[in-house]
Design a protein around this motif. Structure first.
Motif, PDB file in Angstrom:
ATOM      1  N   ALA A 196       0.832  -1.204   0.000  1.00  0.00           N
ATOM      2  CA  ALA A 196       0.000   0.000   0.000  1.00  0.00           C
ATOM      3  C   ALA A 196       0.869   1.257   0.000  1.00  0.00           C
ATOM      4  O   ALA A 196       0.552   2.254  -0.659  1.00  0.00           O
ATOM      5  N   LYS A 197       2.000   1.216   0.713  1.00  0.00           N
ATOM      6  CA  LYS A 197       2.912   2.380   0.767  1.00  0.00           C
ATOM      7  C   LYS A 197       3.499   2.655  -0.613  1.00  0.00           C
ATOM      8  O   LYS A 197       3.624   3.812  -1.028  1.00  0.00           O
ATOM      9  N   HIS A 198       3.841   1.608  -1.349  1.00  0.00           N
ATOM     10  CA  HIS A 198       4.332   1.794  -2.719  1.00  0.00           C
ATOM     11  C   HIS A 198       3.288   2.519  -3.560  1.00  0.00           C
ATOM     12  O   HIS A 198       3.609   3.441  -4.321  1.00  0.00           O
ATOM     13  N   VAL A 199       2.040   2.084  -3.429  1.00  0.00           N
ATOM     14  CA  VAL A 199       0.957   2.697  -4.202  1.00  0.00           C
ATOM     15  C   VAL A 199       0.834   4.176  -3.846  1.00  0.00           C
ATOM     16  O   VAL A 199       0.756   5.041  -4.729  1.00  0.00           O
ATOM     17  N   GLN A 200       0.828   4.478  -2.552  1.00  0.00           N
ATOM     18  CA  GLN A 200       0.675   5.864  -2.108  1.00  0.00           C
ATOM     19  C   GLN A 200       1.811   6.745  -2.632  1.00  0.00           C
ATOM     20  O   GLN A 200       1.574   7.863  -3.113  1.00  0.00           O
TER      21      GLN A 200
END
Length: 362
Positions: free
Chosen positions: A94-98
């Motif tokens: 999710a952090k990569h996406v953000q």
């Protein structure tokens, strides 16, 4: 700023619908200079639709180069501004996406090591809920189409409308000419399941070397794939990751020029008539094959009854070896490969064993 962002979204929409879709860039973003030079040289060819670079790199063992991380995203953003081309990166959390969305990355892809884990796919999917961005999903490392299908469905369930597939080959044991076995029948099956979904080929990860890139790319085109993702680097031999499978932007452009792009259909009446005739012949032969296979299994049932009545084991290795050797000899004369004969007879043998097992335990 809003107009500029909307303009890039419109461009991305155009690229997404383009066939073939060509994506290229380095396996890993290493330095700002490397990213910018690779991007400008790729853009100069006039053949690239989307720029790619690995920002976060999942590695088999700790201590290997695991990507430059978030600090590489501004480099890609600069490359996008200079070239006018959309950019794409791999995401696994999710952090990569953000982080990717914060730097206006235009397309995302989910890697093979992530597709294999439903928990990770769901985390990425949840982070993309309500986000309008195209997402490509690589096949899982192992040959499991349900995992690949499941990853697609997870993205669709959170409302991602533009989903595509990347065929990058499957892990296999033993020495082969490929880094990851293509197993072409598997992406073909995925294309059958999702006929309207883009399917592109990643020859770099299938081959693991430069020698086979063109032949694999050509085969994917002949199988009506919708595009290619291929790794390019300004100095491939000194790349920080996957050096052997990368080529320069100029070599990639040459390779693209050498590929023969084919069409799925034609309006030529002579071709349509000839093809219809040949397909009808195949239909008749397929019907005959099914009938013969059904008759073969009835004989297998009888053999199973005799074995049961005489307490004989189902599997008799010597007999099976005799059948295979005879099939190899005859198959070679008929122009059939040993690999095909093995798969074909293995399937027949397994079905025959299942029939006999049912008889034994009835």
């Amino acid at each position: 700023m809003q107009t500029e962002t909307q303009s890039m979204k419109d461009l991305m929409q155009t690229k997404w619908n383009k066939r073939p879709l060509i994506i290229s860039g380095p396996c890993s973003a290493e330095t700002e200079e490397q990213v910018m030079e690779t991007a400008t040289r790729l853009a100069k060819t006039g053949k690239i639709d989307v720029l790619r670079a690995g920002i976060w790199k999942p590695r088999t063992k700790p201590g290997l180069f695991e990507g430059i991380g978030t600090k590489g995203l501004p480099w890609l953003a600069s490359a996008k501004k200079v070239t006018g081309l959309p950019i794409t990166v791999e995401v696994a959390t999710a952090k990569h996406v953000q982080d990717a969305l914060q730097f206006d990355v235009d397309m995302l892809w989910i890697g093979a090591r992530t597709t294999v884990n439903p928990f990770s796919v769901q985390e990425v999917a949840d982070a993309l809920r309500g986000v309008d961005i195209p997402v490509l999903i690589k096949n899982p490392i192992n040959a499991d189409l349900e995992l690949w299908t499941g990853a697609i469905e997870r993205l669709q369930k959170v409302g991602v409308k533009q989903v595509g597939m990347i065929h990058r080959g499957f892990a296999s044991y033993g020495n082969t000419e490929f880094r990851n076995a293509p197993m072409w029948h598997l992406p073909i099956e995925m294309k059958r399941r999702f006929p309207d979904m883009p399917l592109i080929c990643d020859p770099s990860h299938i081959c693991g070397n430069r020698t086979l890139l063109q032949s694999v790319a050509q085969k994917s085109i002949d199988l009506d794939f919708d595009g290619i993702m291929l790794e390019s680097h300004i100095d491939p031999d000194n790349a920080w990751s996957d050096a052997k499978q990368q080529i320069t932007p100029e070599k990639f452009a040459e390779m693209l020029d050498a590929l023969v792009w084919r069409h799925e259909n034609t309006d030529a009446k002579e071709f349509i008539t000839a093809l219809a005739t040949l397909r009808e012949q195949i239909n008749h032969l397929d019907d005959e094959l099914m009938t013969i296979l059904g008759q073969r299994m009835k004989i297998a049932d009888k053999i199973g009854e005799y074995k049961k009545n005489n307490n004989i084991t189902i599997l008799q290795t010597n007999r099976w070896n005799e059948i295979l050797e005879k099939a190899y000899t005859k198959g070679e004369k008929l122009g059939l490969s040993k690999e095909f004969i093995t798969k074909y007879y293995d399937a027949i043998h397994l079905e025959s064993i299942n029939h006999q097992n049912n008889i034994m335990n009835s």
